[in-house]
Design a protein around this motif. Structure first.
Motif, PDB file in Angstrom:
ATOM      1  N   PRO A  93       0.819  -1.219   0.000  1.00 34.61           N
ATOM      2  CA  PRO A  93       0.000   0.000   0.000  1.00 34.61           C
ATOM      3  C   PRO A  93       0.853   1.269   0.000  1.00 34.61           C
ATOM      4  O   PRO A  93       0.487   2.263  -0.602  1.00 34.61           O
ATOM      5  N   ASN A  94       2.013   1.205   0.649  1.00 37.24           N
ATOM      6  CA  ASN A  94       2.811   2.425   0.762  1.00 37.24           C
ATOM      7  C   ASN A  94       3.668   2.702  -0.471  1.00 37.24           C
ATOM      8  O   ASN A  94       4.236   3.764  -0.595  1.00 37.24           O
ATOM      9  N   SER A  95       3.763   1.752  -1.392  1.00 30.72           N
ATOM     10  CA  SER A  95       4.638   2.006  -2.539  1.00 30.72           C
ATOM     11  C   SER A  95       3.864   2.268  -3.823  1.00 30.72           C
ATOM     12  O   SER A  95       4.395   2.097  -4.909  1.00 30.72           O
ATOM     13  N   VAL A  96       2.578   2.618  -3.691  1.00 31.12           N
ATOM     14  CA  VAL A  96       1.814   2.988  -4.904  1.00 31.12           C
ATOM     15  C   VAL A  96       1.264   4.415  -4.772  1.00 31.12           C
ATOM     16  O   VAL A  96       1.130   4.940  -3.665  1.00 31.12           O
ATOM     17  N   ASN A  97       0.979   5.022  -5.900  1.00 33.63           N
ATOM     18  CA  ASN A  97       0.202   6.260  -5.927  1.00 33.63           C
ATOM     19  C   ASN A  97      -0.712   6.186  -7.150  1.00 33.63           C
ATOM     20  O   ASN A  97      -0.629   5.229  -7.930  1.00 33.63           O
ATOM     21  N   LEU A  98      -1.565   7.158  -7.295  1.00 37.03           N
ATOM     22  CA  LEU A  98      -2.568   7.096  -8.359  1.00 37.03           C
ATOM     23  C   LEU A  98      -1.902   6.988  -9.731  1.00 37.03           C
ATOM     24  O   LEU A  98      -2.310   6.188 -10.582  1.00 37.03           O
ATOM     25  N   GLU A  99      -0.839   7.789  -9.940  1.00 33.71           N
ATOM     26  CA  GLU A  99      -0.133   7.766 -11.216  1.00 33.71           C
ATOM     27  C   GLU A  99       0.352   6.364 -11.562  1.00 33.71           C
ATOM     28  O   GLU A  99       0.130   5.856 -12.657  1.00 33.71           O
ATOM     29  N   LYS A 100       1.004   5.780 -10.586  1.00 36.66           N
ATOM     30  CA  LYS A 100       1.599   4.459 -10.769  1.00 36.66           C
ATOM     31  C   LYS A 100       0.519   3.438 -11.105  1.00 36.66           C
ATOM     32  O   LYS A 100       0.658   2.623 -12.029  1.00 36.66           O
ATOM     33  N   LEU A 101      -0.583   3.499 -10.346  1.00 32.59           N
ATOM     34  CA  LEU A 101      -1.653   2.529 -10.544  1.00 32.59           C
ATOM     35  C   LEU A 101      -2.286   2.704 -11.921  1.00 32.59           C
ATOM     36  O   LEU A 101      -2.631   1.724 -12.589  1.00 32.59           O
ATOM     37  N   LYS A 102      -2.438   3.968 -12.338  1.00 29.46           N
ATOM     38  CA  LYS A 102      -3.004   4.230 -13.670  1.00 29.46           C
ATOM     39  C   LYS A 102      -2.098   3.625 -14.744  1.00 29.46           C
ATOM     40  O   LYS A 102      -2.558   3.054 -15.727  1.00 29.46           O
ATOM     41  N   LYS A 103      -0.802   3.800 -14.523  1.00 23.85           N
ATOM     42  CA  LYS A 103       0.172   3.248 -15.466  1.00 23.85           C
ATOM     43  C   LYS A 103       0.024   1.722 -15.554  1.00 23.85           C
ATOM     44  O   LYS A 103      -0.011   1.152 -16.648  1.00 23.85           O
ATOM     45  N   TYR A 104      -0.061   1.095 -14.370  1.00 27.84           N
ATOM     46  CA  TYR A 104      -0.234  -0.373 -14.331  1.00 27.84           C
ATOM     47  C   TYR A 104      -1.443  -0.773 -15.156  1.00 27.84           C
ATOM     48  O   TYR A 104      -1.412  -1.708 -15.952  1.00 27.84           O
ATOM     49  N   ARG A 105      -2.525  -0.052 -14.927  1.00 29.10           N
ATOM     50  CA  ARG A 105      -3.787  -0.383 -15.614  1.00 29.10           C
ATOM     51  C   ARG A 105      -3.572  -0.288 -17.129  1.00 29.10           C
ATOM     52  O   ARG A 105      -4.019  -1.135 -17.886  1.00 29.10           O
ATOM     53  N   SER A 106      -2.857   0.788 -17.542  1.00 25.33           N
ATOM     54  CA  SER A 106      -2.667   1.001 -18.980  1.00 25.33           C
ATOM     55  C   SER A 106      -1.772  -0.073 -19.587  1.00 25.33           C
ATOM     56  O   SER A 106      -1.802  -0.343 -20.778  1.00 25.33           O
ATOM     57  N   LEU A 107      -0.945  -0.726 -18.718  1.00 25.09           N
ATOM     58  CA  LEU A 107      -0.086  -1.803 -19.221  1.00 25.09           C
ATOM     59  C   LEU A 107      -0.857  -3.103 -19.410  1.00 25.09           C
ATOM     60  O   LEU A 107      -0.325  -4.090 -19.905  1.00 25.09           O
ATOM     61  N   GLY A 108      -2.120  -3.098 -18.961  1.00 23.66           N
ATOM     62  CA  GLY A 108      -2.932  -4.307 -19.118  1.00 23.66           C
ATOM     63  C   GLY A 108      -3.172  -5.055 -17.822  1.00 23.66           C
ATOM     64  O   GLY A 108      -3.890  -6.053 -17.791  1.00 23.66           O
ATOM     65  N   LEU A 109      -2.581  -4.594 -16.705  1.00 26.89           N
ATOM     66  CA  LEU A 109      -2.848  -5.243 -15.424  1.00 26.89           C
ATOM     67  C   LEU A 109      -4.325  -5.080 -15.075  1.00 26.89           C
ATOM     68  O   LEU A 109      -4.912  -4.003 -15.317  1.00 26.89           O
ATOM     69  N   ASN A 110      -4.941  -6.133 -14.569  1.00 29.21           N
ATOM     70  CA  ASN A 110      -6.356  -6.012 -14.209  1.00 29.21           C
ATOM     71  C   ASN A 110      -6.680  -6.591 -12.839  1.00 29.21           C
ATOM     72  O   ASN A 110      -7.813  -6.756 -12.464  1.00 29.21           O
TER      73      ASN A 110
END
Lengths: 363, 601
Positions: A93-110
């Motif tokens: 939980p402490n090593s993510v932020n909204l930007e990072k998570l959005k990036k993950y999503r755009s990479l195809g992570l679901n």
């Protein structure tokens, strides 16, 4: 086929951890990425269709997004991704932020799996976690905003000073925050972990077995009331949100593991990479071709962990007539095992003592 | 001088730990029988177990050469066991000797076994040479101890050498005295062969080896011999003696101590105490031999792995060869499967034999609680002897039961007399007398039921007297007693291997202790398990083992199935060491644990 990727880096080591993870290994990250890419590029199974990917660790969220991006593109280059592919990643939980998570999503992570463990700050501190309860709940919210629907939270049962009320409280808050999956594990004191020495020397007191079982049972009935289905001993899913990747482990499906300490199971052979950087770079591996007896053992062991159970006919095909096992008969008659046609299931009330029962059913 | 006149056959007897084996080592070293570099501490104690426990169990004869007054003497030392359980073996070796060195610890003085062994030697017409050992200790009081020897045993001790076997002080004077004090053997070298088998063991290459003392005549390789008791005949393949390793010799003649090998395949064909003679010209009368000893303690011995029954049988056969006192017969237990009911001379003997089986034959054993043998007078008039609690007939068939009792002599410093008497009283003892031997020692005499002694008497005595008391006993017949069998029920099913026979008055407390102990030892099962103690149908104690709740492997991390499977395989392997009563799994340790009931109290 499934793929597991191992990211062995962490910001700090939790006291109960004996996994293949390293902190302060900043210099290794570049070299490791190169090796991991090369390992994928050289896979003899290139071109196979992949329907689940699991990026685990360590803490995969503690490396840069680009790192993950590069790995996924290497995978895409070498394998065929099926349309409905599940791509999970473990995050702290402490090593993510909204930007990072959005990036993950755009990479195809679901699918995101958060190492929450608890929402109680004092407890978290004691076991060496870097986040607190508030950060964990915010991280879940952020993941939702980034577009993730399938979110898991790991919970640890039997932590020092834990109580039933505290655990139910945690679960309630997590469900309210919108998680769709919970993995609840009993804290295990592994010899390789720091916790082992702390417990041995009396610096940390753990709940008794009976207490932690009571905590677990309370959690199970709470989750069931909230519509979560226990599809595996320690995994609970709401609706269709079972972790398809993990189910493959239990059902004897094939998977490829890349990275330090990663395990593969292909064509009846179990393979594990070395657990040290040095060994991994040299390409050291452990390999075993399962004997018929070992295959049988795994079918029983894995089958009984899941709601799915095992197939008697399949065991028989491998040379084991489980109907002849005296314990099998006893367990059926006492309702510890249940039969549904060819399939045999473990009564969930006995999940807690499954080892004992499984050991008595092995050939 | 002829060889016979230059031969001395002797043994060393002592109370346990007074330094017998150490003196034997010094004698071997001083006579140059073995170079110092080949010595390992306490050489004659060849069994690992003997060195570990600091006791001698088996006899090992050693031939040494010693020059005195311009003549070379042959000294044959026959080592003897020191514990009460092995009195029988001591008496066996005494018959091969003319003299006995009686070692007495210079600070401990005369102890129970000093006395018992000295009397044994006197009974066998041996010349006795007292030796005061451990004079290097600051607490040594050699003159007082000499007085004790004269007063208590009645043997002159003024000339007794004062030595330290540990540092080698005065060893030469012992050797000199052996030559001067002990008579040479009598015997006729020209006569017909007559020799005594005083021990035997099995050698994988040479077959059964007979340890012998030649009384008359000579024996050599190629001779046809006859065992007079068993009637078996053999061709001698080798004769020799021990230095202390085997050394082949051309001939053994009257007065010698040595061994005979004759390709004897079956170990049971060698009867210790038998007389060996020539087949073609036998001696007229065999030697008197040994009287058979009656075991006093019995217990069931089972292999942990039931498939190893035959290996256990072989092990017992091999041990029986040089331990005639060991008795065994097949036994079947519902709980433990196939095994043997074995008879022993005492608890130490039991412990030694079971440990030897485990170590020398690499077998894991389950032993049941030791029991004595009872005479059961049935209402039908029939009298049966039983040593297995399971064999006790139902109470309605029993008129009365007799149990063996012993005459016990307990030696203790005066300050512990009260504690000793209290203990004996608790153990249903019958007071017989009190003797003040000197300022520091009292002998307390009691008649005690043997069954109480095999239970925990030694340990209790030691703890109540801070280890100062010693104890000796002799069988003294049978006494009628109010005895009952206490059975243990697990989940309502009787576990035959856990039954014990006890006095009615202690049945409740023993039942309670037993159920409590089992609750601690038996791991929790899937179900709640009642543990009950019962006399007949009447339950006298109950504990409940609650159901197991946690036995589960956590996370299967990253598909590491192998580790999980290995853990389960290991768990399954562990179950081989478990026994089953109905649906209850019991670890083999549980059966042994009731031997040590009072550990925690």
């Amino acid at each position: 086929m499934a793929i597991y990727l191992h990211i062995p880096f962490c910001e700090s080591k939790c006291i109960y951890c004996d996994f293949a993870s390293f902190c302060n290994a900043e210099n290794e990250k570049v070299r490791y990425l190169k090796s991991l890419n090369a390992e994928i590029d050289n896979s003899p199974y290139k071109g196979r269709e992949i329907d689940t990917i699991y990026i685990g660790g360590g803490t995969p969220s503690c490396v840069k997004e680009e790192y993950i991006e590069e790995l996924l593109s290497t995978l895409r280059k070498n394998f065929v991704f099926s349309n409905n592919i599940e791509i999970s990643m473990e995050c702290n939980p402490n090593s993510v932020n909204l930007e990072k998570l959005k990036k993950y999503r755009s990479l195809g992570l679901n699918r995101i799996s958060f190492g929450v463990q608890s929402l109680h700050d004092a407890l978290l501190k004691k076991i060496g976690r870097l986040h607190n309860g508030e950060i964990a709940l915010q991280a879940i919210k952020m993941a939702q905003r980034a577009g993730f629907e399938n979110i898991n939270a790991d919970l640890l049962i039997g932590l020092p000073n834990s109580t039933i009320e505290g655990i139910i409280d945690d679960a309630g808050k997590l469900i309210q925050a919108g998680i769709t999956h919970i993995s609840a594990y009993m804290l295990q004191v592994e010899e390789g972990a720091k916790l082992y020495a702390l417990v041995k020397s009396g610096k940390i007191f753990l709940p008794t077995d009976d207490e932690s079982v009571a905590q677990y049972e309370a959690l199970v009935s709470f989750l069931e009331k909230k519509g979560f289905i226990r599809y595996e001993i320690s995994n609970f899913a709401k609706g269709q949100h079972e972790c398809r990747h993990n189910l493959k482990y239990w059902s004897g499906a094939e998977y490829l593991g890349f990275g330090l300490g990663a395990h593969s199971y292909v064509e009846g052979v179990r393979k594990a990479n070395a657990r040290t950087f040095e060994g991994y770079y040299k390409g050291e591996i452990f390999m075993e071709k399962l004997t018929p007896k070992e295959s049988i053992e795994e079918m029983i062991m894995l089958g009984l962990r899941c709601r799915l159970g095992f197939s008697k006919a399949k065991l028989f095909k491998h040379g084991y007539k489980i109907e002849n096992n005296i314990n099998f008969k006893t367990y059926l008659s006492k309702g510890i095992l249940t039969e549904n046609g060819d399939r045999v299931h473990l009564n969930p009330s006995y999940y807690g003592t499954s080892n004992y029962i499984i050991a008595n059913l092995l050939p | 001088m002829e060889k016979l006149k230059r031969t001395r056959n002797f043994c060393i007897v002592a109370h346990i730990d007074h330094g017998k084996s150490t003196l034997a080592d010094r004698l071997i070293e001083r006579t140059g029988t073995l170079a110092k570099r080949d010595m390992q501490a306490q050489l004659l104690d060849s069994m690992e177990l003997e060195r570990e426990k600091g006791i001698t169990i088996k006899l090992t004869p050693t031939r040494m050469k010693y020059n005195y007054d311009g003549e070379e003497y042959i000294l044959n030392l026959i080592d003897t066991p020191g514990h009460v359980d092995f009195t029988y073996e001591v008496s066996r070796s005494l018959q091969a000797c003319e003299g006995a060195i009686l070692i007495v610890d210079a600070s401990q003085g005369v102890e129970a076994q000093t006395l018992a062994n000295a009397y044994l030697a006197i009974d066998n017409n041996l010349e006795i040479l007292p030796v005061i050992n451990k004079i290097d200790l600051p607490s040594a009081r050699p003159e007082e101890v000499k007085g004790e020897i004269e007063d208590i045993i009645g043997v002159p001790a003024g000339h007794a050498p004062c030595i330290s076997a540990k540092d080698g002080t005065n060893i030469d004077s012992v050797l000199e005295m052996i030559v001067k004090e002990f008579p040479s053997p009598k015997g006729d070298k020209e006569g017909k062969l007559k020799c005594l088998i005083f021990d035997s063991y099995y050698d994988n290459f040479k077959g059964a080896i007979c340890l012998v003392r030649i009384i008359d005549g000579t024996v050599k390789q190629g001779d046809k011999i006859l065992m007079m008791q068993t009637g078996k005949t053999y061709d001698v393949t080798e004769v020799g003696f021990f230095v202390p390793n085997m050394k082949v010799s051309e001939v053994l003649e009257a007065g010698d101590v040595g061994y005979i090998a004759a390709s004897i395949k079956t170990i049971s064909d060698v009867a210790v105490g038998d007389t060996v003679t020539h087949l073609n010209s036998p001696c007229e009368q065999p030697l008197a031999g040994y009287k058979k000893v009656q075991p006093v303690v019995y217990c069931g011995v089972f292999p942990v792995d039931g498939a190893k029954y035959n290996e256990l049988k072989d092990a017992l056969e091999k041990l029986k060869l040089n331990d005639a006192s060991l008795e065994y017969q097949p036994e079947v237990s519902d709980a433990l499967g196939f095994g043997f009911r074995c008879g022993f001379l005492g608890l130490l003997h039991l412990e030694i034999i079971t440990q030897r089986i485990e170590r020398e034959f690499n077998l894991d054993l389950i032993t049941t609680a030791p029991s004595v043998y009872y005479k059961v007078h049935k209402t039908s008039g029939e009298i049966i002897e039983i040593s297995n609690p399971s064999d006790l007939p139902s109470p309605v068939e029993i008129e009365y039961i007799e149990e063996p009792s012993v005459k016990a002599n307990i030696f203790t410093p005066p300050e512990y007399v009260g504690a000793v008497m209290e203990l004996c009283q608790n153990k249903r003892g019958e007071y017989k007398g009190l003797t003040y031997l000197d300022k520091s020692r009292v002998r307390v005499d009691y008649i005690l039921p043997l069954g109480e002694i095999v239970y925990d008497f030694f340990d209790s005595l030691k703890s109540r007297t801070k280890g100062y008391a010693s104890f000796d006993y002799a069988m003294s017949g049978f006494t009628r007693s109010d005895l009952v069998r206490v059975d243990i029920l697990l989940n309502g099913e009787k576990c035959d291997a856990l039954s014990i026979i006890v006095h009615k008055d202690s049945a409740y407390s023993r039942g309670r202790v037993l159920t409590e102990k089992l609750k601690k030892i038996i791991p929790r099962q899937l179900f709640e398990v009642p543990i009950q103690a019962a006399i007949g149908n009447k339950v006298i104690a109950r504990e409940t083992l609650s159901a197991m709740r946690k036995d589960v492997l956590a996370k299967c991390y990253g598909g590491d199935i192998t580790r999980k499977r290995k853990l389960l395989e290991k768990q399954k392997e562990g179950k081989k060491r478990m026994r089953r009563i109905g649906s209850v799994e019991i670890p083999s340790e549980a059966f042994m644990s009731i031997l040590k009931l009072d550990d925690d109290e």
